[in-house]
Design an enzyme around this catalytic site. Sequence first.
Site, PDB file in Angstrom:
ATOM      1  N   LYS A 160       4.013 -12.953  78.771  1.00 48.36           N
ATOM      2  CA  LYS A 160       3.789 -13.976  79.799  1.00 48.36           C
ATOM      3  C   LYS A 160       4.331 -13.542  81.153  1.00 48.36           C
ATOM      4  CE  LYS A 160       4.389 -17.493  76.254  1.00 48.36           C
ATOM      5  NZ  LYS A 160       5.387 -18.432  75.720  1.00 48.36           N
ATOM      6  N   ARG A 184      10.649   2.585  60.487  1.00 48.76           N
ATOM      7  CA  ARG A 184      11.860   3.206  59.947  1.00 48.76           C
ATOM      8  C   ARG A 184      13.099   2.836  60.757  1.00 48.76           C
ATOM      9  NH1 ARG A 184       9.195   6.816  57.903  1.00 48.76           N
ATOM     10  NH2 ARG A 184       8.108   6.756  59.869  1.00 48.76           N
ATOM     11  N   THR A 185      13.050   3.080  62.056  1.00 43.55           N
ATOM     12  CA  THR A 185      14.235   2.871  62.893  1.00 43.55           C
ATOM     13  C   THR A 185      14.652   1.402  62.860  1.00 43.55           C
ATOM     14  OG1 THR A 185      13.426   4.640  64.304  1.00 43.55           O
ATOM     15  CG2 THR A 185      15.186   3.292  65.186  1.00 43.55           C
ATOM     16  N   ARG A 225      14.532  -0.566  71.853  1.00 44.53           N
ATOM     17  CA  ARG A 225      13.524   0.494  71.928  1.00 44.53           C
ATOM     18  C   ARG A 225      12.515   0.069  72.978  1.00 44.53           C
ATOM     19  NH1 ARG A 225      10.309   3.572  67.288  1.00 44.53           N
ATOM     20  NH2 ARG A 225      12.271   4.701  67.348  1.00 44.53           N
ATOM     21  N   HIS A 250      16.359   9.667  71.796  1.00 42.28           N
ATOM     22  CA  HIS A 250      16.433   8.841  70.587  1.00 42.28           C
ATOM     23  C   HIS A 250      17.730   9.276  69.892  1.00 42.28           C
ATOM     24  CE1 HIS A 250      15.617   6.602  67.133  1.00 42.28           C
ATOM     25  NE2 HIS A 250      14.415   7.028  66.795  1.00 42.28           N
TER      26      HIS A 250
END
Lengths: 315, 183
Positions: free
Chosen positions: A87, A59-60, A109, A137
């Site tokens: 890596k 969603r975000t 995020r 958030h």
Amino acid sequence: MRKLSVHHLLGIKALQEEDLQLIFETAQQFKEVINRPIKKVPSLRDVTIANMFFENSTRTKLSFELAEKRLSADVVNFSAAQSSVKKGETLVDTVNNILAMKVDLVVIRHPHPGAAQFLSERVSACIINAGDGTHEHPTQALLDAFSLEEKLGTLQGKKITIVGDIRHSRVALSNIFALQLMGAEVSLCGPPSLIPKYATTLGVTVETDLMTALKSSDAVNMLRVQHERMDVSYFPSTREYALQYGLTLDKLEVLNKELIILHPGPINRGVEITSEVADSEQAIILDQVENGVAIRMAVIYLLAAQYLPTQAQSA
Amino acid sequence: MDKASKILLSPQKLDVIVQRLACQLLENHLDFKNVVLIGLQPRGIYLLDRLCALLRSEHGIKSVESGYLDTTFFRDDFRRTHKILTAQPNEMNIQIEGKAVVLIDDVLFTGRSIRAALTAIDSYGRPSAVELMVLIDRRFSRHLPIQPDYLGAQIDALEGDKVRVKWSDNKTECLVYLEKNEA
């Protein structure tokens, strides 16, 4: 001249009430834009945005990407699963490499709390926090508060209850800050094991019985139980959790009152909320999703407005 | 209005001009069946409202389709100055597809707002034609090749000066004045 008091959106804690009002007023205009036949404005046609998702999101990520595209920004997406992070590259190196490709704004995020703040102190780009671990958030809280204000008119003196897994929720913390800034009273409800000990220092009330909490509430934000962040068991069984803290039609009938229901998604139907409740008229879950795009457009627009291109700075 | 200002159009003269503009619209569009009048935010909407009221009361036009358009997100100076552009509400509950659109603003200066409006209007559909009405034309200040189709008055002023239109519900308080740049 109105502008945001911050140069990055790292969390609601750094914002002031005027910032929220400016974001909401701008989002109101963008909501009209995304309901036009042509849902795009050219404002950010000279801006490149990198969406860097070090943690899963549907969603975000979609909402941010749509918001950016509706503003005509160029968008690049990055997800940690298919990247050089595997890596052994550090976060600052990864971001600086992306910025070397002339990116102006980074949406990030990350599973670690403070990742956005850390980046904002080390790289020269505007940073938007799209969720940092169990910390904040901010855009979710903004869209929740915006959706609530749309329904309730004002949040001044209104009582909003956040139910569920508060301990692992970044939505809860950002919501508490945002709702309090707007003058609402916030209460938390959930099993004691899922309510952090510091909760009472945030100026909220804590209630462990769902019905008692809801009786005096104008709106309720139902959070998901975040099994992926749990290293030990916080309650005996999902069934027991659903019985005690799940929102069902029966419970709503007993309450017999106007109660606005929010859910930040993804929904675990039958756990924190039943299908009938999630799809009922009291639930504004899909309004939240629509408002999410408008809010993110407003945030990006207002931050980009302060982040001038080099030729304009020297002019 | 302070002492450094100079009145350019008196309330009486402004009233006559607005009446003339209404008549000119009527002359070109007679029954107003296929026309949409759009006032540009933030200042053009007052002229639009005055015109709509006049067309209804003085000329018996029953329904005039109109809307308010905000061009903030289409402006070309976004991120070019430290001034942050904040948007005004759009009220575009009208269909413009295939219709003649008349854009209405108070002062035409550089023409950049009108350019933004021409782009913005596209988001709502494809009009059959677009015309421009302005109350004041500052004719020697244009940055773009844009000219009005309907014109209240032409005013020549220095680049730094501001031409302001003061609107009020009371006609005798409406006027146009020049604000001198004292810097």
